[in-house]
Motif scaffolding. Structure first.
Motif, PDB file in Angstrom:
ATOM      1  N   LEU A  50      -7.727 -29.510 -18.620  1.00  0.00           N
ATOM      2  CA  LEU A  50      -7.725 -31.001 -18.449  1.00  0.00           C
ATOM      3  C   LEU A  50      -7.541 -31.307 -17.017  1.00  0.00           C
ATOM      4  CD1 LEU A  50      -5.241 -31.444 -21.703  1.00  0.00           C
ATOM      5  CD2 LEU A  50      -7.578 -32.248 -21.506  1.00  0.00           C
ATOM      6  N   ILE A  51      -6.882 -30.516 -16.382  1.00  0.00           N
ATOM      7  CA  ILE A  51      -6.663 -30.594 -14.916  1.00  0.00           C
ATOM      8  C   ILE A  51      -7.159 -29.306 -14.184  1.00  0.00           C
ATOM      9  CG2 ILE A  51      -4.967 -30.901 -13.040  1.00  0.00           C
ATOM     10  CD1 ILE A  51      -3.086 -32.280 -14.829  1.00  0.00           C
ATOM     11  N   GLY A  52      -8.098 -29.805 -13.022  1.00  0.00           N
ATOM     12  CA  GLY A  52      -8.463 -28.513 -12.091  1.00  0.00           C
ATOM     13  C   GLY A  52      -7.932 -28.828 -10.818  1.00  0.00           C
ATOM     14  N   GLY A  53      -8.196 -27.875  -9.958  1.00  0.00           N
ATOM     15  CA  GLY A  53      -7.759 -27.979  -8.515  1.00  0.00           C
ATOM     16  C   GLY A  53      -6.112 -28.005  -8.408  1.00  0.00           C
ATOM     17  N   SER A  54      -5.742 -26.786  -9.080  1.00  0.00           N
ATOM     18  CA  SER A  54      -4.248 -26.859  -8.933  1.00  0.00           C
ATOM     19  C   SER A  54      -3.565 -26.555  -7.461  1.00  0.00           C
ATOM     20  CB  SER A  54      -3.825 -25.709 -10.050  1.00  0.00           C
ATOM     21  OG  SER A  54      -4.297 -24.223  -9.316  1.00  0.00           O
TER      22      SER A  54
END
Length: 602
Positions: A50-54
């Motif tokens: 659901l979220i990338g680029g942590s």
């Protein structure tokens, strides 16, 4: 543009939602909020994507670690830090060196790394996670226990060690002459930055907050606190030190400031939220594919890493004099890799000491060891649960928060009461919201802190949970009532000694179940009357007896009024209009007073 705008709202909502759902569930299961945040991050990122680029989120979330170190610095005045020097530089040095050499030897024996990569790997994995360990100590309420302080000393040295370790990576990754010169320059810059930070904290920060406090604008004080923390963190990062170290130094420099508790209360909400975000971001950064591809190696390496670190920690703590229980707790708290390992391995990959694949593998190992830390710490707590009924607290040099008496309000009444307590050798934490009074009182040697006693977070920061008595000495009835009601609702078992405005207020306070109250003018009025009577020719003993009789009858009447109402005293006068009581030594019982001799009562 629409996509970026949508992400600006959806990502925070996902992160906050994950924290809100996971933290209560994991705490209910007895696993702690830290593991809940990690699990939320793994589900949101690597599992559901659901979220990338942590990386960007982790960079922002590291501010939580920065704020945490600032708050810890506020608890450690320089003299106390100096007192901990043996643990910091003795235990800390031994842990980093022995663990680093042991892990380097294991890495070389595996045959997977050359000596340079093995050296960086060994010492990078020797570092533990400051954020995880300190959050767990806070969750367990053990920050001020002896083992908690020793754990913090080791972590503090590890934060200092990042400078020479980064210099080592620079040397290993460049030609010898250039690398040595660069390392010397980096160390010199770091030392100069620390000295500059100490001087700025000593001569600039307290005057700055004095000026800001006079404005009376709370939002400006919060902005100034964040500016100091983030500014010092940034300066240390530019100088080659960690941001957390810069914030910690700023906190230490303000540890003796009168504004310490106010700063702690202002920073605390940001610290808690950003630290939770940091743990979620660690979960987001976990590379499941790397773990799957190297599952066998990781399954062996992670337990081995934690076992070696735990063994070294246990041995050196026992050698340093820690009892078995404390040594076991420390070794179960600090066996994981640390967030500074991310920095070290990434830098090593950039200069060619490690390959990108090796760096990713090591970061995954560190992340998994972090994820297991709440479980190992919980196991340690469970193993020692029967022996931990009485926790050893460090009382020495625990100034400010942690005193026997927390006094709220430092006007004339509080100043007199505090002198008696201090003269007896008792420690007193004094809170007052007047910048001028704080400044004036400090010139006379009082240890007084700037803060609003009507705020629950301020009372907690000032150590209400450890205070034996809370003395409310504020001079406004409304403020006093607000503080008493707040403490009674949140800490019903706290012993309350309260300054009362008048007789009616005394009765109201007794209804609130305060342990002791005193009208602000009662004792002074009694003493003044006694001295006046002596001036008219009465003996000192006679005047004293009369004063004590007045005090006794006043207390009897107060008790009756507390039970039956403010007009209850009329019955004592055989239903006659309420008359004051005599100012001469009574020769008859109190109920047979002649009304014509009455005069106004105190």
């Amino acid at each position: 543009m629409a996509g970026a705008s949508e992400a600006l709202f959806t990502q925070p909502l996902l992160l906050l939602g994950g924290a809100v759902i996971a933290a209560p569930i994991f705490r209910k299961l007895g696993l702690g909020t830290v593991l809940g945040y990690l699990a939320a991050g793994v589900v949101i990122g690597p599992v559901l994507h659901l979220i990338g680029g942590s990386g960007e989120i982790l960079a922002v979330a590291e501010l939580g670690v920065v704020l945490l170190l600032f708050i810890i610095g506020l608890e450690l005045k320089p003299s106390r830090l100096w007192h901990m020097r043996r643990d910091i530089f003795g235990l800390g040095t031994a842990q980093v060196m022995l663990t680093g050499l042991a892990l380097t030897g294991i890495a070389l024996a595996s045959g997977l790394l050359d000596w340079r990569a093995a050296l960086v790997t060994g010492f990078g994995l020797a570092l533990s996670s400051t954020a995880f360990a300190l959050q767990l100590l806070e969750d367990y309420g053990d920050m001020n226990s002896r083992y908690g302080q020793r754990s913090f000393s080791i972590l503090l040295f590890q934060d200092l060690a990042i400078v020479p370790l980064l210099a080592m990576v620079s040397v290993l990754g460049t030609p010898s002459g250039d690398g040595q010169q660069s390392a010397v320059i980096e160390v010199a810059i770091a030392v100069g930055a620390v000295i500059g930070m100490i001087l700025a904290g000593r001569y600039l920060l307290t005057p700055l907050f004095q000026v800001i406090a006079r404005t009376g604008a709370r939002e400006v004080m919060i902005a100034a606190a964040l500016f100091v923390v983030l500014g010092s963190a940034y300066l240390m990062q530019v100088a080659g030190l960690s941001m957390a170290m810069g914030a910690f130094l700023a906190g230490v420099m303000l540890a003796e400031s009168s504004y310490r508790h106010e700063l702690e209360a202002d920073i605390e909400p940001f610290r808690g939220l950003l630290l939770a975000l940091f743990f979620i971001a660690v979960g987001l950064s976990m590379e499941l594919q790397v773990i799957v591809d190297n599952l066998a190696l990781i399954a062996v390496t992670v337990p081995l890493l934690m076992a070696v670190k735990a063994l070294v920690l246990y041995v050196i703590c026992r050698v340093a004099g820690s009892p078995h229980r404390d040594a076991l707790r420390i070794c179960m708290l600090l066996p994981q890799g640390g967030e500074f390992g991310f920095v070290l391995f990434t830098t090593a990959a950039a200069v060619g000491v490690l390959s990108s694949g090796q760096s990713s593998l090591l970061i995954s190992i560190v992340t998994l060891s972090m994820a297991l830390t709440p479980l190992t710490a919980l196991i340690g707590q469970k193993l020692l649960a029967r022996e931990a009924s009485e926790k050893e607290e460090i009382e020495e040099d625990f100034e400010g928060a942690g005193s026997d008496v927390l006094m709220v309000g430092f006007s004339r009444f509080g100043q007199i009461a505090a002198q008696i307590l201090l003269a007896s050798g008792r420690d007193v934490t004094i809170l007052d919201d007047s910048p001028d009074r704080v400044r004036q009182a400090s010139t006379f040697g009082f240890r007084i802190y700037f803060g609003d006693g009507t705020r629950l977070d301020m009372l907690r920061a000032a150590g209400i949970e450890r205070a034996k008595i809370v003395a409310v000495c504020t001079h406004k009835k409304e403020i006093t009532d607000k503080i008493v009601d707040l403490i009674r609702s949140e800490y019903p078992d706290v012993r309350l000694f309260v300054r009362s405005y008048d007789r009616v207020h005394s009765l109201e306070l007794r209804a609130r179940d305060v342990e002791y109250e005193l009208r602000e003018t009662f004792e002074s009025g009694l003493l003044f009357g006694r001295r006046t009577l002596e001036g008219l020719g009465a003996s000192e003993d006679e005047a004293y007896d009369i004063g004590e009789d007045i005090r006794r009858r006043d207390e009897e009447r107060l008790k009756l009024q507390a039970q039956e109402g403010i007009l209850a005293g009329r019955e004592l006068m055989h239903k006659r209009p309420v008359k004051p009581e005599p100012l001469i030594k009574p020769k008859k019982p109190i109920h047979t007073v002649e009304p014509e001799r009455d005069a106004p009562a105190a």
